[in-house]
Each structure stands twice: as structure tokens, then as C-alpha cells.
Design a protein around this motif. Structure first.
Motif, mmCIF file in Angstrom:
data_model
loop_
_atom_site.group_PDB
_atom_site.id
_atom_site.type_symbol
_atom_site.label_atom_id
_atom_site.label_comp_id
_atom_site.label_asym_id
_atom_site.label_seq_id
_atom_site.Cartn_x
_atom_site.Cartn_y
_atom_site.Cartn_z
ATOM 1 N N ALA A 35 0.861 -1.265 -0.129
ATOM 2 C CA ALA A 35 -0.179 0.094 0.130
ATOM 3 C C ALA A 35 0.883 1.222 -0.119
ATOM 4 C CB ALA A 35 -0.840 -0.103 1.085
ATOM 5 N N PHE A 36 1.782 1.362 0.913
ATOM 6 C CA PHE A 36 2.692 2.420 0.848
ATOM 7 C C PHE A 36 3.681 2.588 -0.407
ATOM 8 C CE2 PHE A 36 6.571 4.810 1.667
ATOM 9 C CZ PHE A 36 6.140 5.906 2.301
ATOM 10 N N ALA A 37 4.135 1.611 -1.112
ATOM 11 C CA ALA A 37 4.792 1.434 -2.234
ATOM 12 C C ALA A 37 3.709 2.256 -3.591
ATOM 13 C CB ALA A 37 5.209 0.224 -2.848
ATOM 14 N N LYS A 38 2.547 1.674 -3.597
ATOM 15 C CA LYS A 38 1.604 1.989 -4.621
ATOM 16 C C LYS A 38 0.959 3.495 -4.340
ATOM 17 C CE LYS A 38 -1.346 1.930 -7.936
ATOM 18 N NZ LYS A 38 -0.806 1.954 -9.317
ATOM 19 N N ALA A 39 0.658 3.662 -3.076
ATOM 20 C CA ALA A 39 0.131 5.237 -2.873
ATOM 21 C C ALA A 39 0.819 6.206 -2.453
ATOM 22 C CB ALA A 39 -1.230 4.958 -1.833
ATOM 23 N N PHE A 76 -3.850 6.253 12.897
ATOM 24 C CA PHE A 76 -3.631 7.856 13.490
ATOM 25 C C PHE A 76 -2.418 8.276 13.070
ATOM 26 C CE2 PHE A 76 -5.441 4.733 16.524
ATOM 27 C CZ PHE A 76 -6.521 5.472 17.176
ATOM 28 N N PRO A 77 -2.733 9.230 11.908
ATOM 29 C CA PRO A 77 -1.622 9.806 11.507
ATOM 30 C C PRO A 77 -0.851 10.734 12.121
ATOM 31 C CG PRO A 77 -3.619 10.096 10.113
ATOM 32 C CD PRO A 77 -4.023 9.669 11.399
ATOM 33 N N ALA A 78 0.584 10.886 11.997
ATOM 34 C CA ALA A 78 1.359 11.161 13.035
ATOM 35 C C ALA A 78 1.329 12.734 12.721
ATOM 36 C CB ALA A 78 2.783 10.763 12.978
ATOM 37 N N VAL A 114 -4.009 -2.446 4.412
ATOM 38 C CA VAL A 114 -3.815 -1.644 3.137
ATOM 39 C C VAL A 114 -4.832 -0.349 3.600
ATOM 40 C CG1 VAL A 114 -4.574 -1.231 0.686
ATOM 41 C CG2 VAL A 114 -3.582 -3.370 1.593
ATOM 42 N N HIS A 115 -6.066 -0.488 4.195
ATOM 43 C CA HIS A 115 -6.941 0.461 4.256
ATOM 44 C C HIS A 115 -6.449 1.408 5.319
ATOM 45 C CE1 HIS A 115 -11.193 1.586 4.632
ATOM 46 N NE2 HIS A 115 -11.022 2.067 5.864
ATOM 47 N N GLY A 116 -5.773 0.842 6.486
ATOM 48 C CA GLY A 116 -5.093 1.612 7.709
ATOM 49 C C GLY A 116 -3.967 2.417 6.991
ATOM 50 N N VAL A 117 -3.310 1.938 6.107
ATOM 51 C CA VAL A 117 -2.084 2.544 5.681
ATOM 52 C C VAL A 117 -2.519 3.755 4.382
ATOM 53 C CG1 VAL A 117 0.056 2.516 3.818
ATOM 54 C CG2 VAL A 117 -0.383 0.785 5.614
ATOM 55 N N LEU A 118 -3.475 3.355 3.874
ATOM 56 C CA LEU A 118 -4.111 4.484 2.881
ATOM 57 C C LEU A 118 -4.589 5.581 3.934
ATOM 58 C CD1 LEU A 118 -6.036 2.366 0.014
ATOM 59 C CD2 LEU A 118 -3.661 3.680 -0.020
ATOM 60 N N HIS A 119 -5.199 5.462 4.930
ATOM 61 C CA HIS A 119 -5.585 6.526 5.977
ATOM 62 C C HIS A 119 -4.485 7.192 6.270
ATOM 63 C CE1 HIS A 119 -9.886 6.187 5.972
ATOM 64 N NE2 HIS A 119 -9.938 4.903 6.576
ATOM 65 N N LEU A 120 -3.543 6.572 6.669
ATOM 66 C CA LEU A 120 -2.454 7.451 7.152
ATOM 67 C C LEU A 120 -1.643 8.382 6.335
ATOM 68 C CD1 LEU A 120 -0.173 4.977 8.932
ATOM 69 C CD2 LEU A 120 -1.667 6.118 9.996
ATOM 70 N N LEU A 121 -2.001 7.695 4.766
ATOM 71 C CA LEU A 121 -1.510 8.890 3.616
ATOM 72 C C LEU A 121 -2.531 9.754 3.330
ATOM 73 C CD1 LEU A 121 0.077 5.987 1.575
ATOM 74 C CD2 LEU A 121 1.373 7.618 2.829
ATOM 75 N N GLU A 126 -15.237 8.702 3.764
ATOM 76 C CA GLU A 126 -16.512 9.079 4.309
ATOM 77 C C GLU A 126 -17.444 9.820 3.212
ATOM 78 O OE1 GLU A 126 -17.576 8.865 7.440
ATOM 79 O OE2 GLU A 126 -15.739 7.587 7.504
ATOM 80 N N ARG A 127 -17.015 10.352 2.110
ATOM 81 C CA ARG A 127 -17.792 10.781 1.277
ATOM 82 C C ARG A 127 -17.721 10.159 -0.129
ATOM 83 N NH1 ARG A 127 -15.800 16.994 1.291
ATOM 84 N NH2 ARG A 127 -14.074 15.519 0.523
ATOM 85 N N ALA A 128 -18.757 9.824 -0.771
ATOM 86 C CA ALA A 128 -18.884 9.045 -1.896
ATOM 87 C C ALA A 128 -17.809 9.483 -2.826
ATOM 88 C CB ALA A 128 -20.335 9.028 -2.589
ATOM 89 N N ARG A 129 -17.450 10.480 -3.122
ATOM 90 C CA ARG A 129 -16.361 10.873 -4.070
ATOM 91 C C ARG A 129 -15.012 10.396 -3.622
ATOM 92 N NH1 ARG A 129 -17.731 16.788 -3.425
ATOM 93 N NH2 ARG A 129 -16.051 17.410 -1.700
ATOM 94 N N ASP A 130 -14.957 10.499 -2.432
ATOM 95 C CA ASP A 130 -13.539 9.931 -1.759
ATOM 96 C C ASP A 130 -13.238 8.519 -1.616
ATOM 97 O OD1 ASP A 130 -12.701 12.572 -1.059
ATOM 98 O OD2 ASP A 130 -13.724 12.585 0.830
ATOM 99 N N ALA A 131 -14.334 7.829 -1.392
ATOM 100 C CA ALA A 131 -14.647 6.462 -1.724
ATOM 101 C C ALA A 131 -14.344 5.838 -2.815
ATOM 102 C CB ALA A 131 -15.833 5.747 -0.907
ATOM 103 N N ALA A 132 -14.807 6.734 -3.934
ATOM 104 C CA ALA A 132 -14.446 6.338 -5.129
ATOM 105 C C ALA A 132 -12.729 6.196 -5.789
ATOM 106 C CB ALA A 132 -15.230 7.071 -6.185
ATOM 107 N N VAL A 133 -12.132 7.042 -4.901
ATOM 108 C CA VAL A 133 -10.680 6.933 -5.302
ATOM 109 C C VAL A 133 -9.988 6.038 -4.359
ATOM 110 C CG1 VAL A 133 -8.551 8.073 -4.952
ATOM 111 C CG2 VAL A 133 -10.892 9.441 -5.603
ATOM 112 N N MET A 134 -10.487 5.679 -2.911
ATOM 113 C CA MET A 134 -9.844 4.925 -2.118
ATOM 114 C C MET A 134 -10.182 3.390 -2.425
ATOM 115 S SD MET A 134 -9.875 5.259 2.024
ATOM 116 C CE MET A 134 -9.004 4.121 3.231
#
Length: 160
Positions: A35-39, A76-78, A114-121, A126-134
Motif C-alpha cells: 500500500a505504501f509503495a503504490k499510494a 492515527f496519522p502522526a 492496506v486500508h489503514g495505510v491509505l488513511h495514514l497517507l 467518508e464521502r462517496a467521491r473520496d470512496a470512489a478513489v480509495m
């Protein structure tokens, strides 16, 4: 051009169920790195994955999100330049969700990593347009790891 350095991941195992799930622990660490490598276009920054209990996730969810119930994963993003953040994953919730959806536990744990790493990044859903990317990004990362689309079973069950 040399390949980009992978981030260091500290995996802390608090819950006994995770100790028994060695295969799942290895799968989720591989998934987090993928996930980190891709995103991320950023230089590697270390992060921590806490593999813990439903009780711990419930307490964290109540404290930081105002929701007094266990959940599967929290990120929890730092906000620091040298450290990416922390991810916590609950064993019991993860196991119950995997069983309910007919998925291997290791696949579901990898998806949550993967989900957690993407949140850190900075990704969100929460919104449909954000979910359509994530969500398509999650699917693509997991596909590279030979893990089926985690959202298919959810949609199939709703349609049934």
C-alpha cells in the motif's frame, strides 16, 4: 535510478489471537508495504501496526472518535515529518467479519492493513467521491497480492 526504500514497520502483537495467526501477520505486513509503495510518492517514513483486542479498539474508538463500540481498524496519522503514524487492528472483529463474509482471515487482515495505510497517507472514504478513489486503490493493491476484491462479498450479500 535506485528503487525507493521501503518504510520500517514495527508490528506490536498484544492479543493472543494474533500470536496464533502468523500467516495473517505476515500477509498484513506485506500488504502494508504494498500500500505504501503504490499510494505514496513520499520518502519512506516508519509506522507502527498494533495487533490488539476488540476491547482496546473499543477504547480507542470511544476516546478518539466518540463511538463506544469495537471496530476493525483505526489509523492515527502522526503529522510529523519523520513518522507516518499508527494503525490498530482488532483480532476478534477481524475474525468475525472474515467468517461472516466467507473470506480467509489473512485476506481480511491484509485488506485492513492496506486500508489503514491509505488513511495514514491521507485517503478517506467518508464521502462517496473520496470512496470512489480509495476503494479502487485498495482493490488494485490487493489484486497485486493475489487477494480478491474485498468489496464483492459485501455487495453480493446486500443484493441477496
Amino acid at each position: 535510478m535506485s528503487p525507493r526504500k521501503a518504510p520500517e514497520i514495527a508490528v506490536i502483537v498484544e492479543d493472543e489471537g494474533w500470536r496464533k495467526a502468523r500467516h495473517a501477520r505476515a500477509a498484513l505486513k506485506r500488504a502494508a508495504l504494498a500500500a505504501f509503495a503504490k499510494a505514496s510518492a513520499e520518502p519512506a517514513r516508519p509506522f507502527t501496526i498494533l495487533l490488539t483486542s476488540d476491547r482496546k479498539l473499543r477504547a480507542l474508538n470511544a476516546e478518539f472518535r466518540g463511538r463506544d463500540k469495537p471496530t476493525n481498524v483505526l489509523s492515527f496519522p502522526a503529522g510529523e515529518t519523520g513518522y507516518l503514524g499508527d494503525i490498530a487492528i482488532a483480532h476478534g472483529v477481524t475474525a468475525r467479519e472474515a467468517a461472516a463474509e466467507g473470506k480467509p482471515f489473512a485476506h481480511h487482515a491484509a485488506h485492513l492493513a492496506v486500508h489503514g495505510v491509505l488513511h495514514l497517507l491521507g485517503f478517506d472514504h467518508e464521502r462517496a467521491r473520496d470512496a470512489a478513489v480509495m476503494e479502487p486503490l485498495e482493490i488494485e493493491i490487493l489484486k497485486r497480492l493475489k487477494i480478491p476484491n474485498p468489496y464483492l462479498s459485501r455487495f453480493a450479500k446486500k443484493a441477496a
